[in-house]
Design a protein around this motif. Structure first.
Motif, PDB file in Angstrom:
ATOM      1  N   ARG A  12      72.857  50.484 108.824  1.00 21.22           N
ATOM      2  CA  ARG A  12      73.722  51.462 108.538  1.00 21.22           C
ATOM      3  C   ARG A  12      73.380  52.862 108.782  1.00 21.22           C
ATOM      4  O   ARG A  12      74.163  53.661 109.420  1.00 21.22           O
ATOM      5  N   ASP A  21      78.531  59.965 112.349  1.00 16.87           N
ATOM      6  CA  ASP A  21      79.219  60.035 111.038  1.00 16.87           C
ATOM      7  C   ASP A  21      78.240  60.629 110.056  1.00 16.87           C
ATOM      8  O   ASP A  21      77.434  60.228 109.326  1.00 16.87           O
ATOM      9  N   ALA A  23      78.827  62.368 107.358  1.00 18.84           N
ATOM     10  CA  ALA A  23      79.208  62.000 105.820  1.00 18.84           C
ATOM     11  C   ALA A  23      78.561  60.625 105.377  1.00 18.84           C
ATOM     12  O   ALA A  23      77.985  60.755 104.208  1.00 18.84           O
ATOM     13  N   ALA A  24      78.596  59.871 106.269  1.00 17.55           N
ATOM     14  CA  ALA A  24      77.766  58.644 105.775  1.00 17.55           C
ATOM     15  C   ALA A  24      76.180  58.913 105.686  1.00 17.55           C
ATOM     16  O   ALA A  24      75.707  58.169 104.995  1.00 17.55           O
ATOM     17  N   THR A  26      74.793  61.731 104.968  1.00 20.18           N
ATOM     18  CA  THR A  26      74.635  62.493 103.513  1.00 20.18           C
ATOM     19  C   THR A  26      74.669  61.400 102.433  1.00 20.18           C
ATOM     20  O   THR A  26      73.935  61.662 101.651  1.00 20.18           O
ATOM     21  N   ALA A  27      75.536  60.554 102.566  1.00 20.01           N
ATOM     22  CA  ALA A  27      75.418  59.581 101.431  1.00 20.01           C
ATOM     23  C   ALA A  27      74.284  58.582 101.385  1.00 20.01           C
ATOM     24  O   ALA A  27      73.890  58.153 100.215  1.00 20.01           O
ATOM     25  N   MET A  28      73.697  58.512 102.441  1.00 15.82           N
ATOM     26  CA  MET A  28      72.407  57.574 102.406  1.00 15.82           C
ATOM     27  C   MET A  28      71.220  57.994 102.286  1.00 15.82           C
ATOM     28  O   MET A  28      70.306  57.480 101.706  1.00 15.82           O
ATOM     29  N   TRP A  29      71.170  59.433 102.140  1.00 14.61           N
ATOM     30  CA  TRP A  29      69.999  60.164 101.902  1.00 14.61           C
ATOM     31  C   TRP A  29      69.856  60.588 100.487  1.00 14.61           C
ATOM     32  O   TRP A  29      70.749  61.249 100.036  1.00 14.61           O
ATOM     33  N   ASP A  31      68.911  63.325  97.565  1.00 17.91           N
ATOM     34  CA  ASP A  31      69.135  64.682  97.527  1.00 17.91           C
ATOM     35  C   ASP A  31      67.713  65.319  98.130  1.00 17.91           C
ATOM     36  O   ASP A  31      67.777  66.456  98.536  1.00 17.91           O
ATOM     37  N   LYS A  46      67.036  68.110 103.085  1.00 17.80           N
ATOM     38  CA  LYS A  46      68.000  67.290 103.174  1.00 17.80           C
ATOM     39  C   LYS A  46      69.008  68.162 104.044  1.00 17.80           C
ATOM     40  O   LYS A  46      69.567  67.802 105.395  1.00 17.80           O
ATOM     41  N   HIS A 106      66.603  52.786  94.474  1.00 17.21           N
ATOM     42  CA  HIS A 106      68.047  52.733  94.523  1.00 17.21           C
ATOM     43  C   HIS A 106      68.526  52.501  95.698  1.00 17.21           C
ATOM     44  O   HIS A 106      69.872  52.348  96.078  1.00 17.21           O
ATOM     45  N   LEU A 108      68.128  54.346  98.483  1.00 18.08           N
ATOM     46  CA  LEU A 108      68.674  55.880  99.271  1.00 18.08           C
ATOM     47  C   LEU A 108      67.347  56.159 100.133  1.00 18.08           C
ATOM     48  O   LEU A 108      66.222  55.933  99.562  1.00 18.08           O
TER      49      LEU A 108
END
Length: 126
Positions: A12, A21, A23-24, A26-29, A31, A46, A106, A108
């Motif tokens: 991914r 992408d 946004a994708a 950002t969601a995978m990393w 904070d 980040k 989790h 990330l």
């Protein structure tokens, strides 16, 4: 975390970069992710690391990863690859890199260590 979820994260991650992408990504990393790059000096948080990826996306028309080797370890993976890019001016460039990526419990991404020859970035900086 077992091998299959780690491989899914890897797939991914690189697919999102190929698509540009942000946004994708950002969601995978996580904070509090930290990113270190050989020749880049200090670690990046980040927002700074995502800015580098945004620069790469803006500086290239296409991106494709050629995985040379990928090894999973408990909590992450190591990948050697060639990143084939087409610059905005149409030049074809291949960047060889090795990434060590560590994941949180989790799934990330919490740490990225990137090893590459900074001189290979010159065609993108010109």
């Amino acid at each position: 975390m077992s091998k299959d979820p780690i491989l899914e994260v890897a797939d991914r991650l690189f697919a999102a970069i190929e698509r540009g992408d942000i946004a994708a990504l950002t969601a995978m990393w996580a904070d509090d992710v930290m990113v270190w790059r050989q020749g880049g000096g200090r670690e990046r948080d980040k927002s700074r690391a995502l800015a580098v990826i945004e620069w790469l996306v803006d500086a290239t028309a296409r991106r494709r990863y050629e995985v040379l080797d990928r090894q999973v370890f408990d909590g992450g993976f190591v990948q050697q690859h060639l990143l084939h890019v087409t610059t905005a001016r149409g030049a074809e460039v291949a960047l060889r890199a090795c990434l060590v990526i560590k994941l949180s419990e989790h799934g990330l991404i919490r740490r990225i260590d990137e090893y590459l020859d900074p001189a290979e970035l010159n065609p993108l900086l010109a």
